[in-house]
Design a protein around this motif. Structure first.
Motif, mmCIF file in Angstrom:
data_model
loop_
_atom_site.group_PDB
_atom_site.id
_atom_site.type_symbol
_atom_site.label_atom_id
_atom_site.label_comp_id
_atom_site.label_asym_id
_atom_site.label_seq_id
_atom_site.Cartn_x
_atom_site.Cartn_y
_atom_site.Cartn_z
ATOM 1 N N GLY A 143 -2.023 2.652 -5.008
ATOM 2 C CA GLY A 143 -1.299 3.494 -6.410
ATOM 3 C C GLY A 143 -0.567 2.033 -6.796
ATOM 4 N N PRO A 144 -0.049 2.861 -8.259
ATOM 5 C CA PRO A 144 0.649 1.543 -8.281
ATOM 6 C C PRO A 144 1.627 1.151 -8.034
ATOM 7 N N ILE A 145 2.763 0.005 -9.092
ATOM 8 C CA ILE A 145 4.025 -0.439 -8.446
ATOM 9 C C ILE A 145 5.193 0.374 -9.175
ATOM 10 N N ILE A 171 5.809 -6.984 -0.902
ATOM 11 C CA ILE A 171 5.021 -5.885 -1.057
ATOM 12 C C ILE A 171 3.675 -7.001 -1.058
ATOM 13 N N SER A 172 2.952 -7.706 -0.254
ATOM 14 C CA SER A 172 1.367 -8.343 -0.113
ATOM 15 C C SER A 172 1.394 -7.394 1.017
ATOM 16 N N ASN A 173 -0.057 -7.694 0.856
ATOM 17 C CA ASN A 173 -0.915 -7.725 2.218
ATOM 18 C C ASN A 173 -1.203 -5.379 2.097
ATOM 19 N N ASN A 174 -1.333 -4.818 0.687
ATOM 20 C CA ASN A 174 -1.714 -3.544 1.010
ATOM 21 C C ASN A 174 -2.779 -3.229 0.044
ATOM 22 N N ARG A 175 -2.756 -1.995 -0.396
ATOM 23 C CA ARG A 175 -4.449 -1.722 -1.513
ATOM 24 C C ARG A 175 -3.596 -1.477 -3.109
ATOM 25 N N LEU A 176 -2.671 -2.053 -3.660
ATOM 26 C CA LEU A 176 -2.253 -1.281 -4.395
ATOM 27 C C LEU A 176 -2.610 -2.161 -5.761
ATOM 28 N N THR A 177 -2.614 -0.755 -6.755
ATOM 29 C CA THR A 177 -3.504 -1.569 -7.766
ATOM 30 C C THR A 177 -2.501 -1.201 -9.445
#
Length: 858
Positions: free
Chosen positions: A352-354, A369-375
């Motif tokens: 999801g979004p930040i 907040i690296s290496n996640n699935r943020l969009t």
């Protein structure tokens, strides 16, 4: 006649005083001589290669001036009250005669190379309050006799090889304030009596083999400030008594086998400032009013983060990295205004979004907040975090452009936005960030010219790989020059007017030609055709680039072909061209597997593919080749064994370089295992498949045996797991594969462990010295830890550990060897995961950098 006279009674007291006054100097002299002889005895029975004790001499009567010796201040009697010979390079067994210094209050023999047992004669030191024997190679049991040292306040025996149980009798030393026994091989249970010591503040028993439960009585102490029981084999739950401690500030219980629930009282403590836990997470984490640090990193937690974590209003550092937390980023975290040191949510499954609330962290120095699935887009509110020095957002699915508000990040030193889908132009605002030292924008979709000022003035500080529509005005960048692109754009409309009619007229011919080629190919080329958009290249291009495959351009031979160095017209730097020998069994499959793997992976420590060629040669035979970034420093194999490659005069790798290379490889494998959409198993980790660029950065290469894993943790369909297809390399292949075991990530971990052992020892796992049935792992394990220097690469020892640098040995080398041994265990379940390996090696590298820069690793 002889007369006998009896003494007069009034002279008897005077006579007694005279006798005592005459004998007192003699007694004083005896005690002084005893101390002097004890010191000379100590020196005579140890090795002093640095000459640190050269001032200790028979000809020097005043031993109070000797190196490390302190005496009392009285004129009537000279006695040794302190001896500090820490970090002097001393070795040998600790002489028992040290026990003759009966007045000594402080004894520090730490950070040397003492071995053997702790002498029981230390029981004679009845005045001693400080005893530090840490960071040596001592073994055997902790003597029960130490309980006779009733004035002991500090006992430091950490970083040795002590075995057996912790003596219960130690609890008789009722004045103990610090018990520091970490990094040994101690077994048994924790003495219950530690909880009854009225002055005990620090208890560190971490990284041993202690078993059983945490004694409930441990929490009854009213003086505990720091308790570390991590890295043992403790079971059961956390006692309520410990949770109710009225003084405890730091509690570390990680890497045990604790079960059950965390006592709610633990999270209502008014004194705790730092907590390290694993395998346990509470439903409600309460209100820790004094908590300043909270660490849950490097575990396997999943689910969402409890929302009331935002209640901790004194929290300065929060690390939840390297777990499996999912869901959206909790906005509650971004409302903790006290966060000032760091926030690390990296290597999880957040999606999801930040949240816009991230801009509330105006006092924070580091965000990852690296290496996640943020969009979604990067929120402009991040520009409010004006004190940020480090911002890591790489390895997500972020889109859009870099916000203009980033111009407010005047303190930023490192900015990493790589491996996203960001687009637009690289903004000029980045040139205004005067503190920016490292900028990574690689593997996005930026376009147009890059700025030329600020950080962009030094190409070594900017990484732009994988942005195929960027251009530069400076030839120092590996990008096309903007003048060339401008020239091309002027003719774009003309070219289109010509190309479109021609394309319409020849489309039928092309379709027919493709049909003919497909028949001749016998294999579907779908993998290579579906790869990342690349510049087309012909057989003739490759033949010209390699001077018709001249032996002078040959740089290596592999299982399925040869690698040549060449120059292509559209590349400013040399390239490495891997030409497959399709007559060899498995070569076409290897080509397809490598194409399939390389189309999905992008990482700074994975070899970069430039293009590929799958065509017909002039004789009508299939021709397949892959074009990679050329690595001027060759392979790790050539550096570890230069004499075998005609490079006998090549310089050897330093300890620092070996640590960095090991970390680079660990990062690459962590990415393949844990950050790809589908985990990828390399299946052939070895030194010849690790390439080195000009700056000695390591790149993992050769994905010809790689296998994607499906959701059920087995090889994905279409990727065979049979050992007939999986060749691997002898010495590096996991033992379970030889017994029909499934291909798994733990197989790569084993290969990495063997590779790390080879990096440290300079010995191949197939060395003829191991023909007695003992493996490289067995040899190193037998020497670990107190004889580890016997098996280390002497070139590394000469370059970095000359003079017996015990701090480097204890803080860097031994932990490295330990990681290598844990990775190369015979049983897969006993091996570490690559995420944990990366974390451990990162810590080791930081310790090395601190020591190298003159800092001190605690």
């Amino acid at each position: 006649m002889i007369r006998l006279f009896a003494p007069c009674p009034k002279f008897i007291p005077l006579l007694a005083v005279f006798i005592v006054s005459c004998s007192l100097p003699l007694a004083i002299s005896d005690d002084t001589d005893t101390d002097r002889e004890a010191l000379l005895c100590f020196k005579s029975q140890i090795s002093d290669p640095k000459g640190s004790l050269s001032s200790w001499s028979n000809t020097s009567q005043n031993f109070c001036n000797w190196q490390g010796v302190s005496c009392n201040n009285t004129q009537t009697q000279l006695r040794v009250i302190a001896l500090n010979v820490s970090s002097k390079g001393l070795s040998g067994s600790i002489p028992p005669c040290i026990g003759n210094l009966s007045s000594i209050a402080s004894l520090d023999l730490s950070r040397n190379a003492f071995l053997g047992k702790i002498p029981s004669e230390l029981r004679r030191l009845r005045q001693i309050s400080y005893l530090n024997l840490s960071i040596n190679s001592l073994e055997g049991r902790i003597p029960d006799e130490l309980s006779s040292c009733s004035n002991l306040k500090v006992l430091g025996l950490s970083n040795n090889s002590l075995q057996g149980e912790i003596p219960q009798s130690l609890t008789q030393c009722t004045h103990l304030q610090q018990v520091i026994l970490y990094n040994n091989k101690l077994e048994g249970s924790i003495p219950t009596g530690f909880g009854t010591l009225p002055e005990l503040k620090t208890l560190d028993l971490s990284n041993n083999a202690l078993r059983g439960g945490i004694p409930p009585l441990l929490g009854s102490s009213s003086s505990f400030v720091y308790v570390d029981l991590g890295g043992n084999q403790l079971t059961g739950g956390i006692p309520e008594f410990l949770a109710n401690s009225s003084s405890l500030q730091v509690l570390r219980l990680t890497q045990n086998s604790l079960t059950g629930e965390i006592p709610p009282a633990l999270f209502n403590s008014s004194t705790l400032t730092t907590i390290y836990l694993d395998r346990l997470i509470p439903d409600s984490i309460g209100n820790l009013a004094q908590l300043t640090e909270f660490h849950l990193d490097g575990n396997n937690f999943n689910g969402s983060i409890p929302s009331n974590l935002g209640q901790w209003r004194q929290l300065e550092k929060l690390d939840l990295s390297h777990n499996s937390f999912s869901g959206s980023l909790p906005s509650e975290v971004f409302n903790i205004s006290s966060l000032s040191q760091s926030l690390d949510l990296s290597h999880n499954l957040f999606a999801g979004p930040i949240p816009l609330e991230i801009g509330n962290l105006i006092n924070l120095g580091s965000i990852s907040i690296s290496n996640n699935r943020l969009t979604g887009e990067i929120p402009s509110t991040l520009g409010n975090c004006v004190l940020l020095e480090y911002l890591h957002m790489e390895g997500n699915l972020l889109t859009g452009s870099i916000p203009q508000s980033f111009m407010n990040l005047k303190s930023i030193k490192k900015l990493d936005l790589s491996r996203n889908s960001l687009s637009g132009k690289v903004p000029e605002l980045l040139t205004l960030l005067s503190s920016l030292q490292k900028l990574n924008l690689s593997f996005n979709d930026f376009e147009g010219p890059i700025p030329s000022n600020g950080v962009f003035g030094n190409a070594s500080r900017v990484i732009l790989d994988g942005n195929y529509r960027l251009c530069a005005n400076d030839p120092g960048y590996s990008l096309p020059l903007c003048s060339e692109l401008g020239s091309q754009s002027k003719h774009k409309s003309t070219i289109l007017k010509i190309v479109i009619p021609i394309a319409v007229s020849v489309v039928i011919s092309l379709l027919c030609l493709m049909a003919v080629l497909i028949k001749r190919r016998k294999q579907k080329p779908s993998l290579q055709q579906s790869s990342v958009n690349m510049r087309k290249i012909s057989y003739e291009d490759i033949a010209k680039a390699t001077d018709e495959f001249s032996p002078t351009n040959l740089v290596g031979l592999g299982s399925f072909g040869a690698v040549y160095k060449g120059m292509l017209p559209f590349e400013t730097n040399p390239v490495a061209i891997k030409v497959f020998d399709l007559n060899k069994y498995g070569a076409p499959t290897s080509f397809n597997a490598e194409c399939e793997a390389l189309r999905y992976i992008r990482h700074r420590n994975l070899v970069k593919i430039i293009t590929l060629c799958s065509t017909i040669d002039p004789n009508g035979y299939d021709f397949k080749a892959l074009v990679f970034q050329y690595m001027p420093n060759g392979s790790l194999e050539m550096w570890l064994h230069p004499e075998d490659h005609g490079h006998g005069k090549k310089r050897f790798l330093t300890l620092g370089e070996r640590i960095s290379l090991a970390l680079d490889i660990a990062y690459a494998l962590d990415y393949l295992h844990n950050q790809c959409v589908s985990p990828l198993i390399h299946c052939d980790i070895k030194p010849s498949n690790v390439l080195l660029d000009l700056e000695m950065t390591a790149y993992v290469s050769d994905f010809g045996l790689a296998r994607f894993m499906s959701a059920n943790s087995t090889a994905a369909p279409g990727n065979s797991t049979s050992l007939a297809d999986l060749k691997g390399s002898i010495g590096y292949i996991a033992p379970e594969y030889g017994m029909g075991g499934q291909i798994s990530m733990k197989g790569d971990v084993y290969s990495y462990g063997v590779l790390l052992l080879e990096i440290l020892t300079g010995k191949r796992p197939t060395d003829e010295k191991f023909n007695d049935g003992l493996s490289l792992h067995d040899r190193v394990d037998a020497a670990f830890p107190h004889r580890v220097t016997e098996i280390l690469d002497p070139n590394m020892l000469h370059n970095d550990l000359d003079g017996g640098n015990s701090e480097l040995m204890q803080s860097c080398v031994l932990p490295l060897v330990k990681v290598a041994l844990m990775c190369s265990m015979a049983s897969p379940k006993d091996r570490l995961g690559m995420a944990q390996v990366s974390t451990e090696l990162h810590s080791i590298k930081q310790a090395f950098l601190e020591l190298s820069s003159g800092g001190k690793v605690v």
